[in-house]
Design an enzyme around this catalytic site. Sequence first.
Site, mmCIF file in Angstrom:
data_model
loop_
_atom_site.group_PDB
_atom_site.id
_atom_site.type_symbol
_atom_site.label_atom_id
_atom_site.label_comp_id
_atom_site.label_asym_id
_atom_site.label_seq_id
_atom_site.Cartn_x
_atom_site.Cartn_y
_atom_site.Cartn_z
ATOM 1 N N TYR A 9 1.356 14.569 -3.993
ATOM 2 C CA TYR A 9 2.604 15.072 -3.456
ATOM 3 C C TYR A 9 2.317 15.972 -2.269
ATOM 4 O O TYR A 9 1.590 16.946 -2.391
ATOM 5 C CB TYR A 9 3.336 15.844 -4.557
ATOM 6 C CG TYR A 9 4.660 16.407 -4.155
ATOM 7 C CD1 TYR A 9 5.694 15.582 -3.765
ATOM 8 C CD2 TYR A 9 4.872 17.775 -4.163
ATOM 9 C CE1 TYR A 9 6.917 16.096 -3.405
ATOM 10 C CE2 TYR A 9 6.094 18.307 -3.811
ATOM 11 C CZ TYR A 9 7.119 17.459 -3.433
ATOM 12 O OH TYR A 9 8.318 17.969 -3.072
ATOM 13 N N HIS A 10 2.851 15.610 -1.130
ATOM 14 C CA HIS A 10 2.665 16.388 0.092
ATOM 15 C C HIS A 10 4.013 16.975 0.499
ATOM 16 O O HIS A 10 4.788 16.324 1.195
ATOM 17 C CB HIS A 10 2.140 15.508 1.231
ATOM 18 C CG HIS A 10 0.803 14.906 0.960
ATOM 19 N ND1 HIS A 10 -0.350 15.626 1.028
ATOM 20 C CD2 HIS A 10 0.444 13.653 0.618
ATOM 21 C CE1 HIS A 10 -1.371 14.851 0.750
ATOM 22 N NE2 HIS A 10 -0.917 13.639 0.489
ATOM 23 N N PRO A 11 4.319 18.196 0.060
ATOM 24 C CA PRO A 11 5.620 18.758 0.430
ATOM 25 C C PRO A 11 5.712 19.015 1.934
ATOM 26 O O PRO A 11 4.801 19.562 2.537
ATOM 27 C CB PRO A 11 5.698 20.057 -0.353
ATOM 28 C CG PRO A 11 4.293 20.398 -0.691
ATOM 29 C CD PRO A 11 3.529 19.113 -0.733
#
Length: 81
Positions: A9-11
């Site tokens: 997950y790459h916010p």
Amino acid sequence: VRQMATTIYHPIGTCKIGADGDELAVVDSALRVRGVQGLRVIDASVMPLIPNVNTDLPTRMVGYHAAEMMVEERRMRDRAE
């Protein structure tokens, strides 16, 4: 698998860039955090759209652009003195 599986997950997009009148903007066009002197956001959180690639390279480009802006700001201050 259920116990060990995770997502990558790459916010991004959590710090909106906006004009002075935009009350929802967290940072200005020079990536300075509004209301906090001397602090900038220089990471993927300023990206308004999710890139179709891994966020590593676009994040590096944000950093490169920010570094150029800060160097230019310093040059302008030195000339004014």
